[in-house]
Write a protein that holds these residues in place. Structure first.
Motif, PDB file in Angstrom:
ATOM      1  N   SER A 222      -4.239   2.270   3.117  1.00 34.15           N
ATOM      2  CA  SER A 222      -2.943   2.929   3.220  1.00 34.15           C
ATOM      3  C   SER A 222      -2.554   3.681   1.964  1.00 34.15           C
ATOM      4  O   SER A 222      -1.422   4.062   1.803  1.00 34.15           O
ATOM      5  N   GLY A 223      -3.486   3.878   1.054  1.00 31.60           N
ATOM      6  CA  GLY A 223      -3.173   4.638  -0.151  1.00 31.60           C
ATOM      7  C   GLY A 223      -2.329   3.851  -1.126  1.00 31.60           C
ATOM      8  O   GLY A 223      -1.512   4.398  -1.836  1.00 31.60           O
ATOM      9  N   GLY A 224      -2.506   2.509  -1.158  1.00 30.57           N
ATOM     10  CA  GLY A 224      -1.787   1.690  -2.121  1.00 30.57           C
ATOM     11  C   GLY A 224      -0.416   1.282  -1.662  1.00 30.57           C
ATOM     12  O   GLY A 224       0.402   0.891  -2.469  1.00 30.57           O
ATOM     13  N   GLN A 225      -0.143   1.375  -0.372  1.00 29.15           N
ATOM     14  CA  GLN A 225       1.169   0.972   0.089  1.00 29.15           C
ATOM     15  C   GLN A 225       1.099  -0.395   0.733  1.00 29.15           C
ATOM     16  O   GLN A 225       0.132  -0.750   1.384  1.00 29.15           O
ATOM     17  N   SER A 226       2.150  -1.156   0.553  1.00 24.10           N
ATOM     18  CA  SER A 226       2.238  -2.485   1.143  1.00 24.10           C
ATOM     19  C   SER A 226       2.783  -2.367   2.556  1.00 24.10           C
ATOM     20  O   SER A 226       3.093  -1.278   3.035  1.00 24.10           O
TER      21      SER A 226
ATOM     22  N   ALA B 145       6.884   2.014 -12.469  1.00 24.36           N
ATOM     23  CA  ALA B 145       7.999   2.626 -11.735  1.00 24.36           C
ATOM     24  C   ALA B 145       7.743   4.121 -11.552  1.00 24.36           C
ATOM     25  O   ALA B 145       8.030   4.685 -10.487  1.00 24.36           O
ATOM     26  N   LEU B 146       7.194   4.769 -12.574  1.00 24.16           N
ATOM     27  CA  LEU B 146       6.888   6.195 -12.463  1.00 24.16           C
ATOM     28  C   LEU B 146       5.720   6.428 -11.508  1.00 24.16           C
ATOM     29  O   LEU B 146       5.726   7.410 -10.750  1.00 24.16           O
TER      30      LEU B 146
ATOM     31  N   ASN C 208      -1.721   7.362 -11.942  1.00 21.47           N
ATOM     32  CA  ASN C 208      -1.062   8.403 -12.716  1.00 21.47           C
ATOM     33  C   ASN C 208       0.469   8.345 -12.621  1.00 21.47           C
ATOM     34  O   ASN C 208       1.037   8.579 -11.563  1.00 21.47           O
ATOM     35  N   PRO C 209       1.148   8.079 -13.748  1.00 14.78           N
ATOM     36  CA  PRO C 209       2.614   8.043 -13.743  1.00 14.78           C
ATOM     37  C   PRO C 209       3.259   9.425 -13.729  1.00 14.78           C
ATOM     38  O   PRO C 209       4.443   9.553 -13.441  1.00 14.78           O
TER      39      PRO C 209
ATOM     40  N   LYS D 232       1.274  11.843  -5.372  1.00 16.35           N
ATOM     41  CA  LYS D 232       0.791  13.217  -5.194  1.00 16.35           C
ATOM     42  C   LYS D 232      -0.611  13.393  -5.765  1.00 16.35           C
ATOM     43  O   LYS D 232      -1.434  14.114  -5.202  1.00 16.35           O
ATOM     44  N   MET D 233      -0.859  12.777  -6.912  1.00 25.89           N
ATOM     45  CA  MET D 233      -2.172  12.866  -7.569  1.00 25.89           C
ATOM     46  C   MET D 233      -2.430  11.538  -8.283  1.00 25.89           C
ATOM     47  O   MET D 233      -2.641  11.500  -9.494  1.00 25.89           O
ATOM     48  N   LEU D 234      -2.433  10.477  -7.526  1.00 26.66           N
ATOM     49  CA  LEU D 234      -2.484   9.122  -8.066  1.00 26.66           C
ATOM     50  C   LEU D 234      -3.678   8.870  -8.988  1.00 26.66           C
ATOM     51  O   LEU D 234      -3.563   8.180  -9.979  1.00 26.66           O
TER      52      LEU D 234
END
Length: 185
Positions: free
Chosen positions: A31-35, A70-71, A165-166, A171-173
């Motif tokens: 899921s692209g790092g989503q819980s 957080a960023l 990436n913060p 968008k560009m993790l």
């Protein structure tokens, strides 16, 4: 409630349910790092367990990591909260006035873009402070994204080698690379 469904459709529905159950774990892991709540999962300060000999700096570094996370999650409200806590922690760190000023700037910024811009200078200050400290355990990674800040680049500190990436969040993790590793002596 009993629905009148032809036998052919019952079989097809059974296969649909079986297929859905079979692929559900796959979608959860990709899921692209989503819980399950849909919020971005981020790496926390505890993942690599680096520790600086100076416990006051360690506390400030932990707050910095929470701000970075957080960023990464593009959570401006959490970035404001953690930047405020970081500013308070930096007040006890010698030679950290410039870093404290940038943390304060992030805490009062009006949006995530302004927070990310101030994060560049904050990170440069924290990198200098971290290099002057002695690690008693773990590693700290100095990461760099060449596309941050309108392609002028930006550094940050992390407890993990994997790029999160913060400056761009989801968008560009994974944009960036580790440029240096700080280790205990």
């Amino acid at each position: 409630m009993n629905l009148l469904v032809p036998d052919r459709m019952k079989i097809n529905l059974r296969y649909v349910w079986i297929a859905a159950i079979a692929v559900l774990p796959f979608f959860g892991s990709c899921s692209g790092g989503q819980s399950a709540t849909g919020k971005e999962q981020t790496t926390t300060a505890q993942d690599n367990h680096p520790a600086f000999k100076d416990s006051v700096f360690s506390m400030a570094y932990t707050q910095y990591l929470l701000l970075k996370d957080a960023l990464v999650a593009s959570d401006a409200a959490e970035a404001t909260r953690t930047a405020t806590a970081l500013s308070a922690a930096l007040k006890s760190v010698p030679n950290a006035a410039a870093a404290d000023a940038e943390a304060t700037r992030i805490s009062i910024a009006e949006n995530i873009e302004a927070q990310r811009t101030a994060f560049t200078t904050l990170s440069n200050e924290l990198i200098s402070l971290a290099k002057a400290q002695e690690l008693s355990a773990g590693k700290v990674f100095v990461a760099y994204c060449p596309m941050a800040n309108n392609n002028t680049g930006g550094y940050w500190l992390s407890n993990e080698e994997a790029i999160r990436n913060p400056y761009f969040g989801s968008k560009m993790l994974k944009c960036g690379e580790v440029k240096e590793t700080l280790e205990g002596k």
